[in-house]
Design a protein around this motif. Structure first.
Motif, mmCIF file in Angstrom:
data_model
loop_
_atom_site.group_PDB
_atom_site.id
_atom_site.type_symbol
_atom_site.label_atom_id
_atom_site.label_comp_id
_atom_site.label_asym_id
_atom_site.label_seq_id
_atom_site.Cartn_x
_atom_site.Cartn_y
_atom_site.Cartn_z
ATOM 1 N N HIS A 82 0.793 -0.988 -0.258
ATOM 2 C CA HIS A 82 0.032 -0.062 0.015
ATOM 3 C C HIS A 82 0.521 1.157 0.008
ATOM 4 O O HIS A 82 1.971 1.865 0.500
ATOM 5 N N GLN A 105 1.397 -6.808 5.381
ATOM 6 C CA GLN A 105 0.924 -8.458 4.874
ATOM 7 C C GLN A 105 0.876 -8.546 6.334
ATOM 8 O O GLN A 105 0.942 -9.436 6.765
ATOM 9 N N SER A 106 0.244 -6.937 7.754
ATOM 10 C CA SER A 106 0.346 -7.824 8.531
ATOM 11 C C SER A 106 -1.218 -8.213 8.321
ATOM 12 O O SER A 106 -2.275 -8.061 8.126
ATOM 13 N N ARG A 116 -2.183 -5.351 11.791
ATOM 14 C CA ARG A 116 -1.999 -3.472 11.332
ATOM 15 C C ARG A 116 -2.160 -3.593 9.841
ATOM 16 O O ARG A 116 -2.167 -4.866 8.723
ATOM 17 N N HIS A 117 -2.760 -2.638 9.447
ATOM 18 C CA HIS A 117 -3.100 -1.954 8.351
ATOM 19 C C HIS A 117 -2.513 -1.489 8.212
ATOM 20 O O HIS A 117 -3.194 -0.373 8.987
ATOM 21 N N ALA A 138 -11.531 3.918 -5.669
ATOM 22 C CA ALA A 138 -12.122 3.610 -5.015
ATOM 23 C C ALA A 138 -12.361 1.988 -6.178
ATOM 24 O O ALA A 138 -12.698 0.921 -5.408
ATOM 25 N N ASP A 139 -11.958 2.494 -7.526
ATOM 26 C CA ASP A 139 -11.396 1.117 -8.211
ATOM 27 C C ASP A 139 -10.781 0.998 -8.758
ATOM 28 O O ASP A 139 -10.509 0.244 -10.511
ATOM 29 N N TYR A 162 -7.079 -1.237 -8.934
ATOM 30 C CA TYR A 162 -6.417 -2.231 -8.334
ATOM 31 C C TYR A 162 -5.650 -1.782 -6.866
ATOM 32 O O TYR A 162 -5.459 -2.960 -6.478
ATOM 33 N N TYR A 163 -4.979 -0.532 -6.690
ATOM 34 C CA TYR A 163 -4.245 -0.804 -5.953
ATOM 35 C C TYR A 163 -4.402 0.250 -4.730
ATOM 36 O O TYR A 163 -3.941 0.278 -3.735
ATOM 37 N N PHE A 164 -6.099 -0.095 -4.822
ATOM 38 C CA PHE A 164 -7.014 0.648 -3.132
ATOM 39 C C PHE A 164 -8.140 -0.603 -3.013
ATOM 40 O O PHE A 164 -9.237 -0.626 -3.696
ATOM 41 N N SER A 165 -7.350 -1.996 -1.597
ATOM 42 C CA SER A 165 -8.425 -2.438 -1.547
ATOM 43 C C SER A 165 -10.042 -2.113 -1.057
ATOM 44 O O SER A 165 -9.740 -1.230 -0.419
ATOM 45 N N ALA A 166 -11.055 -2.977 -1.273
ATOM 46 C CA ALA A 166 -12.150 -2.812 -0.196
ATOM 47 C C ALA A 166 -11.484 -3.021 1.261
ATOM 48 O O ALA A 166 -12.232 -2.361 1.865
ATOM 49 N N LYS A 167 -10.419 -3.994 1.750
ATOM 50 C CA LYS A 167 -9.651 -4.023 3.431
ATOM 51 C C LYS A 167 -8.791 -2.289 3.197
ATOM 52 O O LYS A 167 -9.638 -1.970 4.254
ATOM 53 N N MET A 171 -10.171 0.373 2.279
ATOM 54 C CA MET A 171 -11.220 1.285 2.209
ATOM 55 C C MET A 171 -11.987 1.156 3.451
ATOM 56 O O MET A 171 -11.718 2.454 4.614
ATOM 57 N N ALA A 185 -10.425 -9.001 0.159
ATOM 58 C CA ALA A 185 -10.806 -8.385 0.820
ATOM 59 C C ALA A 185 -9.383 -7.574 0.699
ATOM 60 O O ALA A 185 -9.693 -6.413 0.321
ATOM 61 N N ASN A 240 -6.169 -7.458 -1.332
ATOM 62 C CA ASN A 240 -6.328 -8.384 -2.656
ATOM 63 C C ASN A 240 -5.855 -7.128 -3.233
ATOM 64 O O ASN A 240 -6.926 -6.075 -3.411
ATOM 65 N N TYR A 241 -5.264 -6.915 -4.413
ATOM 66 C CA TYR A 241 -5.128 -5.876 -5.578
ATOM 67 C C TYR A 241 -6.183 -6.084 -6.213
ATOM 68 O O TYR A 241 -6.807 -4.723 -7.065
ATOM 69 N N PHE A 260 -9.382 -6.774 -6.217
ATOM 70 C CA PHE A 260 -10.852 -6.866 -5.432
ATOM 71 C C PHE A 260 -10.799 -5.487 -4.589
ATOM 72 O O PHE A 260 -10.239 -4.700 -3.654
ATOM 73 N N SER A 261 -11.582 -4.076 -5.572
ATOM 74 C CA SER A 261 -10.998 -2.610 -4.868
ATOM 75 C C SER A 261 -12.155 -2.775 -4.354
ATOM 76 O O SER A 261 -12.862 -3.727 -4.517
ATOM 77 N N ALA A 262 -11.933 -1.450 -4.128
ATOM 78 C CA ALA A 262 -13.177 -1.568 -3.236
ATOM 79 C C ALA A 262 -14.833 -0.938 -3.595
ATOM 80 O O ALA A 262 -15.115 -0.972 -3.362
ATOM 81 N N LYS A 263 -14.247 -0.556 -4.961
ATOM 82 C CA LYS A 263 -15.867 -0.359 -5.290
ATOM 83 C C LYS A 263 -16.328 -1.829 -5.770
ATOM 84 O O LYS A 263 -17.886 -1.805 -5.984
ATOM 85 N N ARG A 265 10.169 -12.275 9.837
ATOM 86 C CA ARG A 265 10.610 -11.089 10.889
ATOM 87 C C ARG A 265 9.878 -11.787 12.542
ATOM 88 O O ARG A 265 9.794 -13.196 12.645
#
Lengths: 394, 394
Positions: A54, A97-98, A101-102, A125-126, A128-133, A135, B125, B127-128, B130-133, B340
């Protein structure tokens, strides 16, 4: 530290920022969080293969953008962005990838520090690099802020290219020509596909005089025979075979700018149905290029293409093109306009498209495409200059 | 249509599906929607560069998986997946990058047809792809279903590799060795970086006897001198220079399986601080490999590495490795375990990691890494066999 080698002038970055801020104002956004790597690079110059974690750019109405990402990548940011080092912020590695924590919790703290706890912060929001999680985490961290969807807000500002960008695309186009020339020469029956792809990459990365080759945002696609029905197959170690058409979808890349060029090669004597399809496609391309003029609409290109194809009994279900320019994987398209019947976007000088009427039928395929520039007057200019046909080696 | 050339046996795919379904049962999931391209390929064999549009695999407890994507990509799906053609579903092209329609509306209809309107459907949720939208659209389309976060559910099933997968990784490792051998020979002061990268790609895609080269999920990274402080810079057209260390982060790839191998090359006489860092890093790698044994934990590797580095005054902030195997861009990591201090995952035979203790300091960097296999007994095996050192050309 090596001196920063910005691709564009500071003036150009300021102009991009001004256009973005103007649209933010129209939408009543207090800030914009940009995750699309292409948008990050276009706004700030940031360049690096770090988008698998992210990261993003915070665009503010009244202060320089902030690049935010993983701590180790701040070293790349201070070496590539035009802003001062104080506009680069990192998060600790144990956010990566915790399950506890996000990274968006860290971003939320930065946004709060900027006084944006109750702000309207646009997000892509749509992308690739902004995931549902992402948000969800951002909303939980800043429960009193709102996050309107600003997908493609920046992408739309990228549509009309500057002279400097067009110069980059001309270099990418010269690389595309070199790649296509090379593969047409090398493909023969019995040659393994990966051997040809190895030379495609070598040509693409060596580049041409005055233009070193960057990595394209999509890898070479080159399915053969009935597999050419599938637009997105890559390659394997099987040999090219007589009696098969192979389409080659490639793009040269110069400093992240693309100019895709697709051509098809038939080994042997092509069947009549392919020759008829080639003729209809060539006619459709000519017709499309002719209406690709400032003042016309995106759909005019699609409709001009469709007519000769329909007369030949070929029905295409897919759009026939998209804007191109700066891009990072997984797509070299700009994700705004689509050349299709329902898109009435008005064409303007400086817009650039991949006019991409691929034919992917039940058990065959054919690609002959052009990267094009909408000019002040007259039909579109093609970035590349290669015969618009199916090549044949008997 | 060309006969489907599945990478693995049907038995192997059934085993993967069984493990995935078992975990779905543990979590009480009625279905799982998989968007990670690596997970799609691992479960179904699907292979294609089409992940720039919304697509995925629906995993069901009691019926074969369904591959779902853009209409034109169903042609690629029927050519690559093991399921029958009736398990491949497409959506119309005007869902692509539309502002009026979202592909998840189409997916929602398929899920409803499967009787899943009120089901618990796991989604990846974070993953690259699977977007927020996408999440929002899916929730709106199926308001009575719930979508628990199942990020990495499938990734965790991928941790222990089969013999067939390990055989693929050995092929990838042979390609990695070839690439490193080639670049060590070619890099000289004055040679432009992109010229070396062109040969890296050529070597990687040509492959080795019995193994054609596939595209790695990350492009070559090779920053020099003070820029080597930045882990994720790619390349440009500037020449290699005397007095600089360059790290080369590369991976061979065979049928989407990776075995990364990083080495550093110094042109000239390396300064003492770099030699000390090299010695400490080599000692840390040895110590880490020795504790990378079945029954030990992920953190044991990290701690073993840290001790000699700390004695040399080097503090690393980043994790020192991650699982590897099948992958698609943008990451060749498996995104489950992190090597880690806080990760207590128990190591098991057949697990594979990139032991990646990169040093990225304020104004220098050093990478010496190994792809490793946890064995039944004894310390880890390295997939590659090259001197574990900083190479020097005086």
């Amino acid at each position: 530290m090596t001196a920063i080698d910005l691709p564009f002038s500071l003036d150009e970055y300021q102009g991009r920022l001004a256009r973005t801020r103007a649209e933010m104002a129209v939408r009543g956004l207090d800030a914009l969080f940009v995750t699309d790597p292409s948008n990050q690079a276009w706004l700030t110059g940031y360049d690096g293969w770090s988008f698998y974690v992210h990261q993003g750019v915070i665009v503010l109405p009244d202060a320089d953008p902030i690049w935010w990402g993983r701590n180790q990548d701040t070293n790349g940011a201070v070496r590539t962005v035009w802003m001062g080092n104080d506009r680069v912020r990192g998060y600790a590695d144990n956010f990566v990838q915790s399950t506890e924590r996000h990274p968006m919790q860290d971003l939320g703290r930065h946004l709060a520090d900027l006084g944006l706890q109750t702000a309207r912060i646009g997000v892509e929001a749509d992308n690739y690099y902004f995931s549902a999680k992402a948000m969800q985490s951002l909303q939980e961290t800043l429960p009193n802020a709102v996050f309107p969807d600003a997908t493609a807000l920046v992408n739309w500002q990228r549509g009309i290219k500057s002279d400097a960008e067009i110069a980059f695309m001309r270099k990418a186009a010269a690389i595309s020509e070199k790649v296509v020339d090379g593969l047409l020469e090398r493909v023969e029956p019995g040659v393994p596909k990966n051997e040809v792809v190895a030379e495609i990459y070598r040509d693409a990365i060596r580049g041409v005089d005055g233009a070193w080759g960057d990595y394209p945002a999509i890898v070479p696609l080159l399915p053969s025979g009935s597999d050419a029905a599938a637009p997105h197959l890559t390659w394997d170690g099987r040999p090219f075979a007589t009696g098969e058409a192979t389409f080659f979808e490639i793009s040269g890349c110069y400093r992240r700018y693309h100019a895709p060029l697709c051509r098809t090669l038939f080994l042997g004597d092509p069947p009549d149905f392919l020759k008829r399809a080639e003729a209809a496609l060539a006619e459709g391309l000519e017709a499309g290029l002719d209406v690709a003029r400032a003042g016309n609409r995106a759909c005019d290109i699609a409709n001009a293409l469709a007519a000769p194809l329909e007369r030949a009994g070929i029905e295409r279900g897919a759009r026939c093109g998209y804007p191109i320019g700066l891009s990072y994987p997984p797509d070299w398209g700009e994700r705004t306009v689509s050349l299709r019947a329902e898109d009435e976007t008005v064409l303007e000088p400086g817009m650039t498209f991949h006019f991409m009427p691929g034919l992917w039928m039940q058990d065959w395929g054919l690609e002959i495409t052009e990267s094009i520039l909408i000019r002040d007057e007259g039909p579109a200019e093609t970035f590349c200059n290669r015969p618009r046909k199916m090549f044949v080696k008997s």
